[in-house]
Scaffold this motif. Structure first.
Motif, PDB file in Angstrom:
ATOM      1  N   ASN A 241       0.811  -1.212   0.000  1.00  8.08           N
ATOM      2  CA  ASN A 241       0.000   0.000   0.000  1.00  8.08           C
ATOM      3  C   ASN A 241       0.845   1.264   0.000  1.00  8.08           C
ATOM      4  O   ASN A 241       0.435   2.292   0.445  1.00  8.08           O
ATOM      5  CB  ASN A 241      -0.921   0.008   1.228  1.00  8.08           C
TER       6      ASN A 241
ATOM      7  N   CYS B 196     -15.398  -3.291  -3.347  1.00  3.61           N
ATOM      8  CA  CYS B 196     -14.464  -2.578  -4.225  1.00  3.61           C
ATOM      9  C   CYS B 196     -14.074  -3.442  -5.421  1.00  3.61           C
ATOM     10  O   CYS B 196     -13.386  -4.452  -5.262  1.00  3.61           O
ATOM     11  CB  CYS B 196     -13.213  -2.159  -3.475  1.00  3.61           C
ATOM     12  N   SER B 198     -11.918  -2.833  -7.728  1.00  5.85           N
ATOM     13  CA  SER B 198     -10.479  -2.806  -7.970  1.00  5.85           C
ATOM     14  C   SER B 198      -9.697  -3.550  -6.906  1.00  5.85           C
ATOM     15  O   SER B 198      -8.511  -3.799  -7.089  1.00  5.85           O
ATOM     16  CB  SER B 198      -9.972  -1.365  -7.983  1.00  5.85           C
ATOM     17  N   ALA B 200      -9.063  -2.175  -4.027  1.00  9.01           N
ATOM     18  CA  ALA B 200      -8.195  -1.144  -3.452  1.00  9.01           C
ATOM     19  C   ALA B 200      -8.335  -1.052  -1.942  1.00  9.01           C
ATOM     20  O   ALA B 200      -7.458  -0.526  -1.278  1.00  9.01           O
ATOM     21  CB  ALA B 200      -8.524   0.212  -4.074  1.00  9.01           C
ATOM     22  N   ASN B 213      -6.401   2.003  -0.713  1.00  9.37           N
ATOM     23  CA  ASN B 213      -5.157   2.250  -1.422  1.00  9.37           C
ATOM     24  C   ASN B 213      -5.434   3.264  -2.530  1.00  9.37           C
ATOM     25  O   ASN B 213      -6.103   2.978  -3.511  1.00  9.37           O
ATOM     26  CB  ASN B 213      -4.637   0.947  -2.017  1.00  9.37           C
ATOM     27  N   VAL B 216      -4.694   2.381  -6.174  1.00  6.73           N
ATOM     28  CA  VAL B 216      -5.428   1.311  -6.849  1.00  6.73           C
ATOM     29  C   VAL B 216      -6.885   1.710  -7.084  1.00  6.73           C
ATOM     30  O   VAL B 216      -7.545   1.195  -7.974  1.00  6.73           O
ATOM     31  CB  VAL B 216      -5.328   0.002  -6.040  1.00  6.73           C
ATOM     32  N   CYS B 217      -7.377   2.653  -6.302  1.00  7.52           N
ATOM     33  CA  CYS B 217      -8.756   3.126  -6.478  1.00  7.52           C
ATOM     34  C   CYS B 217      -8.934   3.694  -7.885  1.00  7.52           C
ATOM     35  O   CYS B 217      -8.125   4.481  -8.353  1.00  7.52           O
ATOM     36  CB  CYS B 217      -9.074   4.209  -5.441  1.00  7.52           C
ATOM     37  N   LYS B 240     -10.982   9.842  -6.545  1.00  6.52           N
ATOM     38  CA  LYS B 240     -10.601   8.712  -5.691  1.00  6.52           C
ATOM     39  C   LYS B 240     -11.518   8.720  -4.479  1.00  6.52           C
ATOM     40  O   LYS B 240     -11.958   9.784  -4.043  1.00  6.52           O
ATOM     41  CB  LYS B 240      -9.156   8.860  -5.192  1.00  6.52           C
TER      42      LYS B 240
END
Lengths: 242, 516
Positions: A241, B196, B198, B200, B213, B216-217, B240
């Motif tokens: 992350n 989600c 993705s 994320a 994250n 990644v969103c 985001k």
């Protein structure tokens, strides 16, 4: 004339593909935060439905259709040997084209008239919308005026596109095409060219893996078990992350 | 047994004074940015009231959380099929008007306007378009306005009450309200994570914090729909989603989260609880009446030797185990059974617990004859010919709880999926402790009576004193027991935290700006 044709049908596609390929990867690695569909539904959601849904359904299926004909020209020609099947394919594709035209028109009007949306619109968004709009108009005109597109595309243009990918570019056929079709092809290259510089990158990251991943995700920043164990070597890995 | 640790919280609602210091502390650190102005990762609502976003608790409108589907559960408004089908247009997405359009005032006009006949004014302008707007909604628009028809009467929790009960609540003399501070619940079975597309969003294994994250969103917006508490927000500027991060950069350096640190009423407690991750799914699937109990069952006793062995096997540090034993949250939630989750019926297993407020039940109105009193007043004095008394005497032991001014059914709808018994249990404890302490400090309560109350509430005087201490006298280190984050083992945490200062706190150096 020939030089222009080489420029447009050999140099441009290679340039576009190179920029698309390396540009998208570079942006993904370097500016991952910017990879987003930049949805504007939060600011306006009523007309978005009439724009986004018909546009996306139409454009995605039309794109996949083009891809399919490039990859499987023989199968498409065989399918088209029957008039009923040919008509089904052509009319279906035309409806999808009209649906994406309708959707994009709604999206364009929505973006131009809504003050909230104008606040989140970049110049690139207008370029993208204009290019795709022109591309759809040309496509529909070609489908209507040069019948039957799926057949001559399979027999004439598929070999050209495949010749590009096999690095033996043959522009004999494509340089004889009517200018409308040539513009449609150039338009496609331009759209590919601007993908890494626009919001179009979102089509590269469709959430396909959602279908098979488990619902819940738990991520450990560091392997505590590993860190505590005498037998395992604790390796330094950059966390997911960050 | 799969033991994991969770940083969990208790909010003691009796102590909340509704000052919004927590909201401001949070906003100053995290959401004072373009696109995030409307977000309140921490907000304080007046109850009864419609809350933020408007009527967020009404899942018939917002379709958040999980619902029971046979023996299993499914997401109401998102999920694999629904989420992917609705990806081009999400029909259950709350939009900016459900929150409010962020605004500021043109303060410079006050200073720079030319000489005129009239005073210059600072007009409100939208923070999205920059154009003048008529402000229709703002954060905490319903603050303290519990009685007005636009807000309090539209509270979704009132639906279970009868018309008469509702009317009784809103009579001006009987009106009562309390404050409900809310942050992300950092659930055990988070709907945002599940929704989600993705992937994320994730829950951190070490401390249970749920994070998005940011890299990644992709703005598919499903988490906003899926979170029944509406604590995942869409940043319209950057494209985001963002949510409360439980100030993890602060937690990792041993500080309490900003909202908790700044709490004026000291209502907040934070500590570690151990839970059994293997039982999460079954718990989330249990019947509505068992939801609270089975959620509390998932939380493990840190003194149990078997739990300690399983925790060690799972790599949980001894320092974390020690923190779990000292956790004030564990005491409130498990040992004393005084704190309940908010809206357990959403089935996300929220890990933020509330001690329901007792204050409104203590006093009741009784009819008396005030005529004699009125005669004694100076004739110039203004007085009202009232014939009632704000009565705080407690002749009956539990009478005031049953006749509570804030109906028990309403409280049960908030904190125990409709089970009034659980609310009564907590209220009895609160009241018994109050009586016990009054006996000790003032001495006008009959000792026997106080003992009976304690006994009936399931407490003894020692425990009552302990609860009293943690409620009223607790120092900072009693309220916040933060486990060491073991930076020596955590690469993410080895990074210099000062690097993130001035950025959004998501832990990366890229400027969080909207892409092209």
């Amino acid at each position: 004339m020939e030089k222009i044709n080489i420029l447009l049908f050999i140099v441009l596609p290679y340039l576009s593909l190179l920029v698309f390929f390396f540009g998208s990867i570079y942006r993904y690695r370097k500016y991952k935060y910017e990879y987003s569909s930049l949805s504007s539904q939060f600011l306006e959601q009523k007309s978005l439905f009439w724009g986004s849904v018909p546009f996306h359904v139409g454009i995605v299926l039309i794109f996949l259709g083009h891809l399919f004909i490039v990859l499987f020209p023989k199968e498409v020609l065989a399918w088209n040997s029957n008039l009923i099947r040919l008509l089904t394919l052509e009319i279906g594709a035309l409806i999808l084209g009209l649906s994406s035209l309708f959707g994009l028109t709604v999206l364009l009007i929505r973006r131009l008239t809504n003050a909230r949306l104008r606040a989140v619109t970049s110049p690139m968004d207008y370029i993208v919308e204009f290019l795709i709009f022109a591309q759809i108009i040309l496509g529909i005109y070609i489908a209507y005026g040069y019948r039957w597109g799926s057949s001559w595309f399979a027999s004439v243009l598929s070999p050209y596109i495949i010749s590009l990918f096999t690095f033996r570019p043959d522009i004999q056929a494509v340089s004889q095409m009517p200018w409308v079709i040539q513009f449609h092809i150039i338009g496609a290259y331009l759209i590919v060219l601007i993908v890494p510089f626009s919001r179009l990158v979102h089509f590269l990251v469709p959430p396909i893996h959602y279908i098979w991943r488990p619902y819940q995700q738990v991520i450990w920043n560091w392997g505590r078990k590993k860190a505590k164990s005498k037998d395992e070597i604790w390796t330094v890995t950059r966390p997911f992350n960050n | 047994m799969n033991v994991r640790a969770q940083i969990s919280m208790v909010f003691h609602l009796d102590k909340c004074i509704g000052c919004h210091t927590c909201s401001i502390a949070c906003k100053n650190i995290w959401t004072d940015r373009k696109g995030a102005e409307y977000m309140w990762w921490n907000n304080v609502e007046t109850k009864p009231g419609t809350g933020y976003p408007t009527k967020w608790e009404d899942q018939n409108v917002y379709n958040g959380g999980w619902r029971k589907d046979g023996d299993d559960i499914e997401l109401r408004g998102a999920g694999k099929l629904r989420g992917l089908v609705n990806i081009f247009h999400n029909p259950h997405l709350p939009v900016i008007d459900d929150y409010y359009e962020p605004f500021t005032y043109k303060y410079l006009d006050l200073i720079e306007s030319p000489a005129m006949d009239d005073q210059p004014t600072a007009r409100p302008v939208s923070l999205i378009t920059g154009k003048p707007i008529n402000i229709k909604m703002g954060p905490n628009w319903d603050d303290d306005l519990s009685g007005t028809p636009d807000y309090a009467r539209k509270d979704p929790n009132l639906e279970v009450l009868s018309e008469a009960e509702r009317e009784a609540m809103f009579q001006l003399e009987k009106l009562a309200f309390f404050y409900l501070p809310r942050i992300c619940n950092h659930c055990l079975n988070p709907a945002c994570v599940a929704s989600c597309p993705s992937g994320a969003i994730y829950k951190r294994g070490e401390d249970g914090i749920v994070l998005i994250n940011q890299k990644v969103c992709r703005a598919w917006r499903m988490c906003v729909t899926a979170c029944p508490y509406k604590k995942s927000y869409y940043n319209w500027g950057t494209g985001k989603s963002e949510k409360c991060i439980l100030c993890y950069p602060r937690l990792e350096s041993g500080y309490a989260p900003a909202c908790m640190h700044s709490c004026v009423g000291r209502i907040r407690y934070l500590g570690v609880m151990l839970y059994d991750a293997d039982r999460i799914h079954d718990t989330a699937c249990s019947d509505e009446k068992d939801l609270v109990d089975s959620q509390l069952d998932v939380i493990l006793n840190p003194y149990d030797e078997e739990v300690q062995r399983a925790a060690a096997a799972n790599g949980i540090a001894n320092s974390t185990l020690k923190a779990a034993q000292n956790s004030p949250v564990y005491k409130f939630v498990k040992e004393w059974g005084m704190a309940l989750p908010l809206h357990p019926e959403f089935r996300t297993l929220p890990m933020l617990f509330y001690v329901p407020p007792l204050l409104p039940v203590m006093a009741k109105l009784s009819t008396v004859n005030n005529d004699e009193q009125a005669k004694k007043m100076d004739e110039r004095a203004k007085h009202w010919p009232d014939n009632w008394l704000y009565d705080t005497s407690t002749e009956e032991l539990w009478g005031t709880i049953e006749q509570s001014r804030m109906p028990l059914k309403y409280m049960a709808n908030l904190f125990s999926a409709g089970d009034e018994g659980k609310i009564v249990n907590v209220m009895k404890k609160l009241l018994a402790i109050r009586m016990h302490r009054r006996r000790v400090t003032v001495g006008d309560v009959d000792a026997q009576k106080a003992d009976i109350m304690l006994k009936e509430a399931g407490l003894d005087s020692l425990t009552a004193d302990e609860i009293y201490y943690l409620t009223s006298l607790a120092k900072f280190d009693d309220r916040f027991v933060i486990p060491a984050s073991h930076r020596e083992q955590a690469i993410e945490m080895l990074e210099f935290t000062g690097d993130v200062k001035g950025s959004t706190g998501f832990g990366f150096m890229e400027k969080p700006e909207r892409g092209l």
